[in-house]
Scaffold this active site. Structure first.
Site, short mmCIF file in Angstrom:
data_model
loop_
_atom_site.label_atom_id
_atom_site.label_comp_id
_atom_site.label_asym_id
_atom_site.label_seq_id
_atom_site.Cartn_x
_atom_site.Cartn_y
_atom_site.Cartn_z
N LYS A 142 -22.87 45.32 -93.86
CA LYS A 142 -23.67 45.72 -95.01
C LYS A 142 -22.81 45.63 -96.26
O LYS A 142 -21.70 46.18 -96.32
CB LYS A 142 -24.19 47.14 -94.81
CG LYS A 142 -25.24 47.59 -95.82
CD LYS A 142 -25.82 48.94 -95.40
CE LYS A 142 -26.96 49.38 -96.29
NZ LYS A 142 -27.55 50.66 -95.83
N GLU B 127 -31.04 49.48 -87.66
CA GLU B 127 -29.72 49.63 -88.27
C GLU B 127 -28.87 50.59 -87.43
O GLU B 127 -29.35 51.62 -86.96
CB GLU B 127 -29.87 50.17 -89.69
CG GLU B 127 -28.55 50.26 -90.45
CD GLU B 127 -28.73 50.76 -91.88
OE1 GLU B 127 -28.10 50.19 -92.78
OE2 GLU B 127 -29.51 51.71 -92.09
N CYS C 91 -31.29 47.71 -94.10
CA CYS C 91 -31.85 48.80 -94.89
C CYS C 91 -32.03 48.40 -96.36
O CYS C 91 -32.70 47.42 -96.66
CB CYS C 91 -30.95 50.02 -94.72
SG CYS C 91 -31.65 51.61 -95.22
#
Length: 340
Positions: A128, A45, A162
């Protein structure tokens, strides 16, 4: 689609807040992975320019010392730096899933993942959907257009960042798209060790494993490390060094029925994990479970999903030359937030 696909998951420390050095590092890792026979390389990430660890170590005002430098070293989705990564993918004939901080024309930052094919074509840049906890002080949110699975010669390829990998509805939407290879990108499991179990390696490697078994998909879980360079940059007291320990690299590769397909590195070691994905395992896993298929109950449960992009500004009214001057600022803003 090949019956066996060789993949690589990166475990390395970023070149903190230095985009040029970070791109050179990523290009080198792509070359190394290709030399190892990989057809797909997955990065942690926001590997470029590194995870903003200051958000967990001090007050928001103390963190302002990093903000301008972090923004300056974040990539745009259409700039020279991502083009260099794409050129490396083409040169070495590999697919790449790259985590990076995306900077837009308005100045906002997003936690992005670029999926690049083996010809250097950028298939997508996703964001995200919901930054986690303190991350919201740095990054904006994605939208439904960021939930994507791509048809490729390797198979159906998707990615999440994540803690997105533990969001039940997000996962279910990904499963419904028939994912076969999934990249679960993580930043490092070194912060608050022994103080916050939910942020630790035991929980989050389990999240990647559960994703593989629930979705009957191969999961590459690249994970960055925290080294001396990170502590030198982010930790100006011994107390902060205790909050952000060195190590935290827990890269894993899992099979769709729960097997571990690569021997892990130690958490402080930098390197690349390789695995050969045998697609016969997908049929075996699907035979037992398929929560978006034969094991579902759509008569009892259903999920509503909006895949459309959203924009802060939408132009209405006349178009053409007469409207161009009056709406130039709006058009400029939209052009910086286009979604491939």
């Amino acid at each position: 689609m090949s019956s066996v696909v060789r993949v690589a998951a990166v475990q390395a420390e970023p070149k903190w807040l230095d985009l040029d050095a970070g791109v050179a590092h990523a290009v080198d890792l792509i070359a190394q992975a290709a030399a190892g026979g990989a057809e797909l390389v997955a990065f942690p990430e926001v590997f470029l320019p590194g995870y903003p660890w200051w958000i967990w170590l001090d007050s928001p005002i103390a963190g302002m010392q990093y903000v301008a430098r972090y923004a300056e070293n974040s990539m745009t989705r259409d700039g020279e730096h991502l083009a260099r990564i794409a050129a490396a993918a083409a040169e070495h004939h590999v697919f790449v899933v790259l985590g990076f901080a995306e900077r837009t024309i308005t100045g906002s930052l997003y936690m992005a993942q670029a999926t690049i094919d083996d010809t250097g074509r950028i298939l997508s840049v996703r964001r995200k959907l919901k930054p986690t906890h303190a991350e919201r002080t740095v990054y904006g949110e994605g939208d439904g257009s960021d939930i994507q699975v791509h048809e490729t010669r390797l198979g159906r390829l998707g990615a999440l960042n994540c803690a997105e990998n533990m969001q039940p509805l997000t996962k279910y939407t990904m499963y419904s798209k028939g994912e076969q290879i999934h990249v679960a990108s993580w930043p490092s499991f070194s912060v608050y060790r022994g103080k916050a179990t939910a942020l630790g390696p035991e929980v989050n490697t389990a999240v990647s494993l559960v994703y593989a078994v629930e979705g009957q998909t191969f999961v590459l879980a690249p994970c960055a490390t925290v080294g001396q360079a990170a502590q030198d940059l982010f930790c100006d007291t011994d107390a902060k060094k205790e909050l952000l320990l060195q190590g935290g690299g827990f890269t894993r590769i899992y099979g769709p029925e729960g097997s571990e397909l690569a021997k892990p590195l130690s958490e402080t070691e930098e390197g690349i994990l390789y695995a050969d994905l045998d697609f016969a395992l997908l049929a075996i896993a699907k035979n037992a479970y398929d929560p978006a298929g034969h094991y579902s109950r759509p008569d009892v449960f259903s999920l509503t999903f909006n895949p459309n992009p959203t924009h802060a500004v939408q132009q209405v009214g006349p178009t053409g030359d007469a409207a161009t001057a009056a709406t130039g600022a709006v058009e400029q803003e939209d052009s910086g937030d286009e979604r491939p």
